[in-house]
Design an enzyme around this catalytic site. Structure first.
Site, PDB file in Angstrom:
ATOM      1  CG  HIS A  72      -0.449   0.145   2.511  1.00 39.54           C
ATOM      2  ND1 HIS A  72       0.145  -0.889   3.181  1.00 39.54           N
ATOM      3  CD2 HIS A  72      -0.388   1.224   3.329  1.00 39.54           C
ATOM      4  CE1 HIS A  72       0.558  -0.467   4.362  1.00 39.54           C
ATOM      5  NE2 HIS A  72       0.256   0.817   4.471  1.00 39.54           N
ATOM      6  CB  CYS A 157     -32.007   0.868  -7.613  1.00 44.31           C
ATOM      7  SG  CYS A 157     -31.905   2.627  -8.023  1.00 44.31           S
TER       8      CYS A 157
END
Length: 181
Positions: A72, A157
């Site tokens: 990271h 949706c």
């Protein structure tokens, strides 16, 4: 000189579109390293992203396969651009508040300040227009992130409105602009 892009994929129904994005960027000669949140893996498999990017996919901030390498941290040092696409409301909130509880947010928190950073939100219209999400986007813009705004469309949706991931050609154009600056 080959440019390296960190593509961060968060949990949104639009995550499947990241595969097309990786494919196009790879064909243009970019080195792509894919970071995924756990939620993103519910929508598209890491294997798909690995095959298309020709690089291992980074999922776990605590998984360090090479001794002496801290993924990271090192990924950000090697990158020419950070692109979060799709950017979920949850990941935007985590970034805006400095959380580092997954590979995407930990890497983003460790990015060099001067690195170009793009975010392409994708979520329900009500979530995108929510004052909290808008405040998080404003905070991220103050920190140097550039938004690639979502488009208005019929959403998964069933609602219609702003929230669909920007079209691929718009994202690719913004990547090109950011890397040429």
């Amino acid at each position: 000189m080959t440019k390296t892009i960190l593509l961060a994929v968060s949990g949104s129904i639009s995550a499947y579109k990241a595969a097309d994005l990786v494919s196009h960027l790879s064909k243009q000669g970019y080195v792509i390293h894919v970071l995924m949140t756990q939620a993103a893996t519910d929508f598209i498999t890491p294997l798909t992203m690995q095959v298309l990017s020709k690089n291992p996919v980074h999922l776990d901030v605590m998984e360090e396969k090479i001794a002496g390498r801290i993924n990271h941290i090192d990924l950000g040092k090697e990158a020419d651009l950070f692109l979060l696409a799709p950017a979920s409301a949850n990941t935007l909130a985590q970034l805006a508040h400095g959380m580092a509880n997954n590979m995407v947010t930990a890497t983003a928190l460790a990015l060099p300040a001067e690195l170009p950073k793009l975010i392409a939100p994708a979520m329900n219209t009500k979530m995108y227009n929510n004052p909290l999400t808008q405040a998080n986007l404003a905070s991220l813009k103050q920190l140097g992130y550039q938004e690639i705004p979502p488009k208005s469309a019929l959403l998964a949706c069933g609602d219609h409105g702003q929230g669909a991931l920007a079209d691929l050609d718009i994202i690719l154009k913004k990547v090109e602009e950011s890397l040429s600056e």
